[in-house]
Design a protein around this motif. Structure first.
Motif, PDB file in Angstrom:
ATOM      1  N   LEU A1486      26.460  36.464  40.196  1.00 44.28           N
ATOM      2  CA  LEU A1486      27.226  36.152  38.981  1.00 44.28           C
ATOM      3  C   LEU A1486      28.680  35.498  39.570  1.00 44.28           C
ATOM      4  CD1 LEU A1486      27.534  36.562  36.322  1.00 44.28           C
ATOM      5  CD2 LEU A1486      28.666  38.883  36.622  1.00 44.28           C
ATOM      6  N   VAL A1487      28.725  34.589  38.986  1.00 42.12           N
ATOM      7  CA  VAL A1487      30.216  33.759  39.188  1.00 42.12           C
ATOM      8  C   VAL A1487      31.475  34.686  38.253  1.00 42.12           C
ATOM      9  CG1 VAL A1487      31.689  31.690  39.003  1.00 42.12           C
ATOM     10  CG2 VAL A1487      29.388  31.811  39.673  1.00 42.12           C
ATOM     11  N   SER A1488      32.387  35.012  39.139  1.00 42.63           N
ATOM     12  CA  SER A1488      33.487  35.646  38.206  1.00 42.63           C
ATOM     13  C   SER A1488      34.221  34.720  37.743  1.00 42.63           C
ATOM     14  CB  SER A1488      34.253  36.515  39.371  1.00 42.63           C
ATOM     15  OG  SER A1488      35.554  37.103  38.745  1.00 42.63           O
ATOM     16  N   CYS A1489      33.873  34.323  36.435  1.00 45.55           N
ATOM     17  CA  CYS A1489      34.575  33.547  35.534  1.00 45.55           C
ATOM     18  C   CYS A1489      34.284  33.511  34.163  1.00 45.55           C
ATOM     19  CB  CYS A1489      34.584  32.146  36.153  1.00 45.55           C
ATOM     20  SG  CYS A1489      35.610  30.644  35.207  1.00 45.55           S
ATOM     21  N   SER A1490      35.059  33.359  33.241  1.00 42.30           N
ATOM     22  CA  SER A1490      34.752  33.864  31.767  1.00 42.30           C
ATOM     23  C   SER A1490      33.959  32.683  31.280  1.00 42.30           C
ATOM     24  CB  SER A1490      35.894  33.952  30.880  1.00 42.30           C
ATOM     25  OG  SER A1490      36.837  32.759  30.947  1.00 42.30           O
ATOM     26  N   ASP A1491      33.076  32.902  30.348  1.00 41.90           N
ATOM     27  CA  ASP A1491      31.999  31.982  29.750  1.00 41.90           C
ATOM     28  C   ASP A1491      31.383  31.125  30.394  1.00 41.90           C
ATOM     29  OD1 ASP A1491      33.019  33.394  27.340  1.00 41.90           O
ATOM     30  OD2 ASP A1491      34.854  32.078  27.097  1.00 41.90           O
ATOM     31  N   THR A1492      30.789  31.587  31.696  1.00 43.14           N
ATOM     32  CA  THR A1492      30.232  30.837  32.594  1.00 43.14           C
ATOM     33  C   THR A1492      28.653  30.596  32.382  1.00 43.14           C
ATOM     34  OG1 THR A1492      31.697  31.418  34.273  1.00 43.14           O
ATOM     35  CG2 THR A1492      29.505  30.493  35.024  1.00 43.14           C
TER      36      THR A1492
END
Length: 1744
Positions: A1486-1492
């Protein structure tokens, strides 16, 4: 005195005052003198008579009043104008009046009387000193005289006043006759213009200076006495010299200047002079107010003055010089130098004096011109046109005027360079070419290139072409062209290269590819070559084979075997071909042998093989491959071979020809078969049964059927014929041992017998089992009938999940470890020395009941009821519960379940609880007991004591039985509070103030709490009042205090303290009033609530000011020049400010206010008015009552109005007035000016004007004209107020606003200035001005990165100040350009870069998000990194430059988003292959960034073919996985991209892999009944192949190899499949057809050679949880066996036992454990291999 007393010997007299002061005397007479009596006292006098026996009674008291004390603190004040005096003194006790005396010490005196403490006298003589004293009058006696003080009357007026003028010194000498009583004198000259000057002396003359020009002064002399003054005025006026010209201005225009000025008072003519520092002078004369100066020189600074003269004094008056700066001279020695590379030029010149800047111009007469600006003697221009001639000249810029143009010089620019060249190469020669180009202008050209590491000139030319020769083949030359003219030599690297034709290929070689009829020709590759062509020619002729290649190799296929070929190669590049390379040769591989045949006899092991001759063969290799994997090779030079091969196999034979480098391909195979072999490894695998037995053996190679015979110990046989490798009999007898042998047969013969094997049968089943139990001893017994032939018995017991067992050799068994409450099933199993027998029918037995366990109690704390529970006891019918205390209290209850409720336990006791289980046979009491503490008893005798100081309550009570601790709870309508303790008291804290509480106490142990105690009520302490406020009534000095009450209180106490004041009140309301509060005090107000015996804390302190006190001690004096009054008073307490009010007749009012001192000037008073002055004090609360008033009368103004004119920049004021009516012609008028700094100027004249000299800039002046030397006389004018010109502004400061290229210029304001003018002059010639009325001005629109000189001038009415000192302004750097952004998603940072700016020392990068959040970075170069970006946010990036003082504006924003990173890790989970398609589940971190969102992309190829490529992609998804199907044998590269609103990431690091392979193709089965082989074609990406028996589930693996064939035997199923596999998985199964069945072969032929012992076949039987029966097949020639036991845990080691025989029983094994067993046969000569391991798990052990 007194009358004599009878019997008295002597008398004592005592005089005592009320203050106990005592005076005594003793006497024998009837009188006595009392000495030392004090004045102003009343004494009580008594007399006492004495003799030797006694004292008499004291006489009656007689009062004695002494004289008053002399008055003290005598003060005498003389009123100067009226020759009167006031004398005052302090009150003397007992005085009834006073007389004051004035003695002139010449025999005359005067006096005044009063009943109070002061009196007045008049008619005093001027200039006389008086001695003054006072006497107090008493009722009977008068006091002595007071201390004498001195008082002196004012001096007499001066007389005979004369004034003499000194024009050269601008001064006058005034003299007069002495004045009686004068201590010193002040001579004052007052001009009509208002100028006043004065001098002070103790002589009768003094000199006054400086006097102002053109003025008539009034001369006055003031005699100064010790306390008073007197003034006299000289008759006539004093006239001064003429004035200097003012308002001088100069207007300049190229060598000529017009000079103008204002007319000077008294001037007859004017002389104008302009002088430079070197003495050069230009003059003009005129009677008007202007004239022209001609012939002025450039670059000069002239001081221009105007001189005046009149008849009053024979002296010339010169004006202040005016500075005239002419234009700079034209720059000289102009020189221009060319910067050839940049097409820029530097122009220089000699410095021109007074120049502030320069402009240099360039013009080429072809329409192109440019210029540059500088403040020094050189500057640079860029963008010149190449190949042209420019005229260059310069101009000097002055502060006001610019010079004419300088002499022009010529400059030739750099030659023009061609943009490109054309190259034409000669392909017929190794080193010739023609180079051409296009250019403008004239120049010499040189063509160069780097050859062998050094620069070499290829050719030179004045034209646009050049012939190049003698170049090397196959070389690429990077061409440079140099253009040369008179000024410059420029070289540029041309974009076109020169490449000669290629060289012949070198290092040519050929390599034969054996087995493919292919040769590979190779050579040394040249990167410049585009194509190679190769040729191959056979030695025996035939067609020429050709091959093209772009690399360093070329393949020739389909070459004839045994032939010699010659090879050459040529190189091609850019349309040219090289010469052919040197020739290389090779001979091809030999040809394939043919017509191979082979044959063999059944009775012999010899084989004959033959074939035909093959050309080119040096040697033959014969390979014989058996169906069982046997392979043997033979070498020969002949075409026939004899060989011996093993029995029982089918063979194929091939022949290969061998040459010098390669072998031929193998010939076609020849097939044959050898005789069958003897059966081996006869093994018993079914025995120890009642009538069934089985044996098996290894397959015999070549055998078709087997004959098996089992012979019992009694001699009877059991035969068996089979075509398999096993036989089973079902008619064998129990208790017998059978010997078994096997022979093999085929169509032609029978093999010798095999080794033998033994079948053991098990013994018979025991009968008549009888079981009994002893309940008390807890023992179970079992008996049975004997079984013949049994060696021992195994007795087993089972109960639910428990088992137990024992062995015995008798028919009786006893068990003492049975579990209580169980129903056991008992069986008996007989064992012989080889086999276990069948188990008997079971016998059942019931054991004794189990003791109860898990006893627990649960108590209901409110009711005291107890629930006792326990675990159900096996074998129990009912239970008895016993509860007992240490004190003997007990109870017994019964229950038929596992719980019991007990009620009404005594509070506060500890009970021991036990349970007994019973049935019809026994009672069993639990070994464990549990304790129960009954509910504690309720606390009693609860009491509460309130602690007011901290608002806490102490609660106490009597002890409760069973209590471990106590809980106290207090409740009110506002809050509850509680506490816990193990003591008998507890303090309740955090009580809410002003509340009524009820409190209860509960006793607690570890589990329960008693019911609460009886309720006890109490009150908490009162709350402190809130919102205390105080209001003050200024008129009545009353103060009202109010507050808010919080909850309940009985009454309130109010305290007011401060400044020595202390007041209080007691009230039940929420307000209180205080009267007559002392003035001038800061009072602190506190309010306290009272409730019962408790007081609250003080409220928050509230401060208030009382009214200020009324000012006292008012006094004042007049300033006749300014017509103002100076009023002073004593300080008053509690005052913020004072206001002085002046009220005169006819509505004349004035006032002034001050807050810093006790003196104030009341200005603008009217002339001749009597004013009443009073002072009022004020603070933030009130105003005081006005003070007592004093009267001051201003002098009348009989002179008419005057006019004063400031003389700008001349330090003088012209005062003009009208003559006073009726005055004599020689009346001297004195003008006096008082400045705002209280300095004075004066001038006098008998005329109507005079000049006040010495006036200073920035000052206001108040001017009067008086016809008397007394400024306060009535012969004066009203005051006139003016101001001088402003001073040059000081403290000029420049605050640069870097963002908008503006600057705020500020300065110290002038008190007289009306407007200011600001000028900013830039180095680049830019000028900006602004005007303002304030002390600052914003200069905008400045050029970035420039230096400005800033000047400020102030203006007032018609006068302007001189310019301020220069201030320097540096504008901020220009904003950076060329901003670019590179984002790093890993650490959420952005790298910024930009074009650096000149003079910028620092840079600040900025990233601004849409919501305004800002991030920054700092750098001193042209890059920096911004960290901490918010992933998913779009930012505007910009850069700001700083020079250390000022910052530029931010650059134009560059928008970029903090896009997410691609996932760090991509993984794949492979699902099984279906329909030759494999579904792959790709997942990623999972990439730690919103709405990815994510998108998966697959690229790769099918079946390893680069021509069959694919690219697949998912849709955008927010999941972290995606499933994608791919065909079998596909390779792929998987990447994942991330995106959100800020943008998309790069692709992740690729995950590479393959799918599982496709099923193998071309599967071929070969073999016979005893040996088989399977071969197949390779499957793309397969790393292993597995052959399975598909007839069982799961499939049984037959073999697994990495190659393309597999050999196996022992095949028993025709359902055979093959799969390919790799790390990605296994392919789908491919069926193997034409399978020939055969039994599984256990051992290969080589394993039985050389007398090896075979491995026994192991069989393990688990009899009980701790007993294992192990047996194995007999191995012929074995003398004993080694049994290895391995317990499957990490801590145990192997155990090895030697066993004589083929069976054993293992005991003492651990329950619930896994054991593995292997056995091997041994004799004295050798040891055989271990058997296949057999593993078993023992059962659960029995609980004891």
């Amino acid at each position: 005195m007194w009358a004599a007393a009878s019997g008295a010997s002597f008398y004592s007299v005592k005089a005592v005052t009320d203050q106990a002061s005592t005076v005594t005397c003793n006497t024998t007479d009837t009188s006595c003198l009392l000495n030392g009596l004090r004045c102003s006292q009343i004494y009580n006098v008594t007399v006492t008579a004495h003799n030797l026996a006694c004292d008499s009674l004291t006489s009656a008291t007689h009062p004695l009043t002494t004289e008053p004390c002399p008055p003290s603190n005598v003060q005498a004040n003389i009123t100067c104008g009226q020759l009167t005096a006031t004398v005052s003194w302090e009150r003397s006790d007992l005085a009834v009046g006073y007389v004051a005396y004035f003695d002139d010490q010449n025999g005359s005196y005067t006096s005044c009387g009063a009943t109070h403490t002061h009196c007045h006298v008049s008619g005093l003589t001027c200039g006389t000193g008086y001695n003054v004293w006072v006497m107090a009058l008493g009722q009977q006696h008068n006091s002595s005289a007071s201390t004498v003080v001195s008082a002196t009357s004012g001096p007499c007026q001066p007389s005979s006043i004369e004034a003499i003028m000194d024009c050269g010194a601008h001064s006058a000498t005034v003299s007069w006759q002495p004045s009686v009583g004068a201590v010193s004198y002040v001579a004052e000259l007052t001009a009509a213009s208002g100028h006043i000057t004065s001098c002070t002396t103790n002589h009768t003359n003094c000199q006054l200076s400086p006097l102002q020009c053109g003025e008539e002064y009034i001369v006055t002399v003031k005699a100064l006495g010790e306390t008073c003054n007197s003034t006299a005025q000289m008759a006539g006026h004093l006239t001064t010299e003429p004035c200097v010209t003012t308002n001088l201005s100069v207007h300049y225009n190229v060598s000529t200047a017009k000079v103008m000025w204002a007319a000077a008072s008294g001037a007859s003519f004017y002389s104008v002079k302009a002088v430079i520092d070197q003495g050069l002078t230009v003059t003009c004369n005129t009677t008007s107010t202007s004239c022209f100066l001609n012939g002025l020189q450039c670059s000069q600074i002239y001081n221009v003055t105007v001189a005046t003269q009149n008849l009053a004094c024979n002296k010339t008056m010169t004006s202040e010089p005016h500075c005239l700066m002419t234009e700079p001279c034209p720059p000289g020695n102009v020189q221009a130098n060319m910067e050839c590379e940049q097409l820029t030029s530097t122009v220089s010149w000699e410095q021109s004096d007074l120049a502030v800047g320069y402009v240099a111009y360039f013009d080429n007469h072809d329409g192109h011109s440019t210029y540059c600006v500088a403040t020094h003697t050189h500057c640079n221009v860029s963008g010149l046109t190449c190949g042209t001639v420019y005229d260059v000249w310069a101009m000097a810029l002055g502060q006001k005027y610019n010079s004419s143009d300088s002499t022009a010089v010529s400059l030739t620019s750099a030659p023009c360079l061609p943009p490109d060249v054309e190259v034409e190469v000669n392909c017929n020669s190794d080193g010739a070419a023609v180079v051409t180009w296009n250019t403008t202008g004239t120049a010499n050209f040189s063509l160069t290139a780097i050859v062998s590491g050094s620069l070499q000139t290829l050719c030179t030319s004045r034209h646009n072409r050049c012939n190049v020769t003698n170049l090397a083949c196959g070389e690429t030359y990077n061409l440079s062209l140099t253009a040369i003219n008179d000024q410059c030599s420029l070289t540029t690297l041309m974009p076109a290269n020169l490449t000669t034709r290629p060289c012949p290929p070198q290092r040519v070689g050929v390599n034969l590819q054996c087995g493919s009829s292919t040769a590979v020709l190779s050579w040394e590759e040249d990167s410049d070559v585009e194509l190679y062509t190769a040729a191959a020619i056979g030695a025996s002729g035939g067609e020429v084979k050709r091959c093209n290649s772009t690399g360093s190799t070329c393949h020739f296929s389909s070459l004839v075997c045994g032939e010699t070929y010659n090879f050459t190669v040529e190189a091609h590049s850019q349309g040219c071909s090289s010469q052919a390379s040197s020739t290389v040769s090779i001979q091809t591989e030999p040809c394939q042998p043919a017509n191979v045949s082979a044959w063999a006899l059944c009775q012999s092991e010899d084989v004959q093989i033959s074939w035909h001759h093959a050309s080119g063969v040096m040697n033959y290799l014969v390979t014989a491959t058996g169906s069982l994997g046997y392979v043997e090779n033979f070498n020969t030079t002949q075409t026939r071979l004899s060989a011996t091969l093993p029995c029982g196999q089918e063979y194929n034979a091939t022949v290969r020809g061998q040459g010098s480098k390669c072998d031929s391909i193998p010939s076609g195979p020849a097939f044959f078969k050898t005789p069958p072999c003897i059966p081996r490894d006869v093994t018993t695998y079914v025995q120890c049964e009642s009538n069934v037995g089985s044996v098996s053996w290894a397959p015999s190679d070549g055998a078709e059927t087997y004959v098996v015979v089992a012979t019992g110990t009694d001699g009877h046989d059991h035969p068996c014929v089979t075509n398999t490798t096993s036989c089973t009999w079902d008619d064998l007898h129990c208790g017998e041992d059978y010997t078994v042998v096997v022979t093999a047969k085929n169509d032609n013969c029978t093999s010798p017998p095999s080794n033998s094997s033994v079948i053991h049968m098990y013994p018979c089943v025991p009968r008549n089992l009888v079981a009994s139990a002893d309940c008390n001893a807890k023992v179970v017994s079992l008996s049975w009938d004997a079984s013949n032939g049994t060696k021992f018995y195994l007795v087993s017991a089972e109960a639910e999940n428990q088992t137990a067992g024992l062995t015995t050799n008798v028919t009786m068994a006893h068990f003492s470890n049975f579990t209580c409450g169980q129903n056991y099933s008992l069986t008996v199993t007989p064992h012989s020395h080889r086999c276990p027998g069948g188990s008997s029918a079971p016998a059942s037995i019931q054991t004794w009941p189990c003791p109860p366990s898990g006893i627990s109690t649960m108590q209901d704390c409110l009711s005291g009821n107890v629930m006792v529970t326990w675990q159900a006891s096996d074998g129990s019918d009912y239970y008895t519960v016993t509860m007992q205390t240490d004190s003997g209290i007990s109870g017994i209850s019964m229950s038929d379940s596992n719980q019991l409720s007990v009620q009404s336990l005594t509070c506060g006791h500890n009970f021991s609880v036990s349970v007994t289980a019973s049935n019809q046979q026994c009672n069993t009491t639990s070994s464990e007991t549990t304790s129960l503490q009954s509910v504690p008893c309720v606390p009693t005798n609860v009491s509460v004591v309130m602690h007011c100081a901290n608002n806490t309550a102490l609660v106490s009570w009597s002890a409760s039985r069973g209590a471990v601790q106590y809980s106290v709870t207090a409740r009110s309508s506002h809050s509850n509070t509680s506490c816990q303790t193990s003591d008998l008291s507890c303090r309740l804290k955090n009580l809410t103030c002003g509340s009524s509480y009820t409190v209860q106490v509960a006793a607690m142990d570890d589990n329960c709490s008693s019911i609460p105690s009886q309720v006890v009520a109490f009150n908490s302490g009162p709350c402190p009042p809130q919102n205390v406020s105080a209001q003050f009534n200024c008129s009545s000095n009353d103060m009202t205090i109010s507050w808010d009450a919080i909850r309940e209180a009985d009454h309130f106490l109010v305290s007011v303290v401060g400044g020595g004041v202390s007041e209080s009140c007691n009230t039940t309301s929420t307000a209180c009033s205080l009267s007559n509060v002392t003035c001038g005090k800061t009072l602190n107000v506190h309010v306290t609530s009272v409730r019962g015996d408790c007081r609250s804390r003080h409220s928050q302190s509230h401060s208030i000011l009382s009214a200020p006190c009324q000012p006292q001690g008012i006094r004042g004096n007049l300033d006749c020049v300014t017509n103002s009054a100076w009023i002073s008073w004593d300080a008053a307490l509690g005052t913020d400010s004072f206001t002085v009010s002046a009220t005169g007749g006819e509505d004349h009012t004035a006032n002034c206010t001050t807050s810093s001192n006790t003196t104030c000037e009341v200005e603008d008073l009217a002339c001749g008015v009597l004013y009443n002055f009073s002072v009022t004090a004020k603070n933030s609360q009130c105003e005081s009552q006005p003070s007592a008033t004093i009267d001051l009368e201003t002098a009348p103004c009989s002179l008419s109005g005057i006019t004063a004119i400031p003389q700008c920049h001349n330090s003088s004021i012209l005062v003009v007035w009208e003559l006073m009516e009726g005055s004599a012609g020689n009346t001297v008028y004195t003008a006096t000016a008082e400045a705002s700094d209280h300095t004075y100027l004066s001038c006098n004249n008998t005329g109507t004007s005079c000049f006040l000299h010495g006036a200073q800039c920035d000052l206001y002046y108040t001017i009067i004209v008086a016809a008397s030397s007394d400024q306060c006389s009535s012969m004066r004018s009203p005051p006139y107020r003016i101001s001088m010109e402003p001073c040059p502004p000081r403290n000029v400061m420049v605050n640069t606003s870097c963002g908008d290229h503006s600057a705020l210029v500020s300065w110290t304001p002038s008190p007289v200035a009306e407007t200011y003018n600001v000028v900013a002059l830039g180095v680049d010639g830019h000028v900006h001005t602004c005007n303002t009325t304030s002390s600052n001005c914003s200069v905008s629109g400045l050029h970035c990165d420039q230096q400005y000189t800033v000047l400020v001038a102030a203006s007032h009415e018609n006068c302007s100040s001189k310019a301020s000192q220069n201030a320097t302004l540096h504008t901020g750097p220009c904003q950076p350009g060329g901003v670019s952004v590179i984002l790093n998603c890993k650490n959420q940072s952005a790298s910024l870069s930009w074009t650096p700016r000149e003079n910028a020392a620092d840079y600040y990068g900025c990233a601004q998000s849409g919501d305004g959040d800002m991030l920054y970075c700092y750098s001193t170069n042209h890059t920096c990194t911004i960290e901490g970006l918010d992933c998913g946010t779009v930012y505007n990036f910009s850069v700001q430059a700083s020079d250390g003082t000022c910052n530029s504006s931010f650059s134009d924003p560059v928008q970029s988003g903090a896009a997410p990173c691609p996932p760090d890790t991509v993984e794949v989970q492979l699902l099984p292959m279906q329909a030759e398609v494999q579904v792959m589940r790709f997942s990623w971190t999972l990439v730690s960034c919103s709405d990815t969102e994510y998108m998966l992309t697959l690229t790769g190829n099918l079946l390893g073919d680069n021509q069959a490529q694919f690219m697949l992609g998912s849709y955008w998804t927010n999941s972290t996985y995606f499933e994608m199907p791919l065909p079998c044998s596909s390779s792929y590269h998987a990447t994942v991209q991330s995106r959100n609103s800020a943008g998309a990431s790069n692709a992740s690091e690729a995950l590479s892999g393959t799918t599982a392979p496709c099923p193998p193709s071309g599967v071929v089965y070969s073999g016979n009944s005893s040996f088989a082989a399977v071969s197949w074609n390779a499957s793309v990406f397969a790393t292993a192949y597995t052959v399975y028996d598909n007839s069982v589930t799961p499939k049984a693996q037959l073999c697994k190899v990495a190659g393309l064939s597999c050999n196996f035997s022992n095949l028993t199923s025709s359902n055979v499949v093959i799969t390919g596999s790799n790390a990605a998985g296994e392919s789908e199964a491919q069926n193997v057809t034409n399978v020939v069945l055969h039994a599984r072969r256990r051992r290969d032929l080589p394993e039985m050679q050389n007398g090896d012992l075979p491995a026994p076949v192991l069989d393990v039987t688990q009899a009980t949880s701790a007993f294992i029966f192990v047996q194995w097949t007999q191995v012929e020639a074995a003398s004993h066996y080694s049994l290895v036991i391995r317990k499957q845990d990490t801590s145990s080691t192997s155990e090895e036992f030697t066993v004589y025989g083929e069976a054993t029983i293992l005991t003492d094994l651990s329950p619930s454990s896994t054991y593995c067993f292997t056995v091997s046969a041994s004799n004295s000569a050798t040891s055989g291999p271990e058997s296949e391991p057999v593993c078993v798990q023992t059962g659960l052990g029995l609980s004891q």
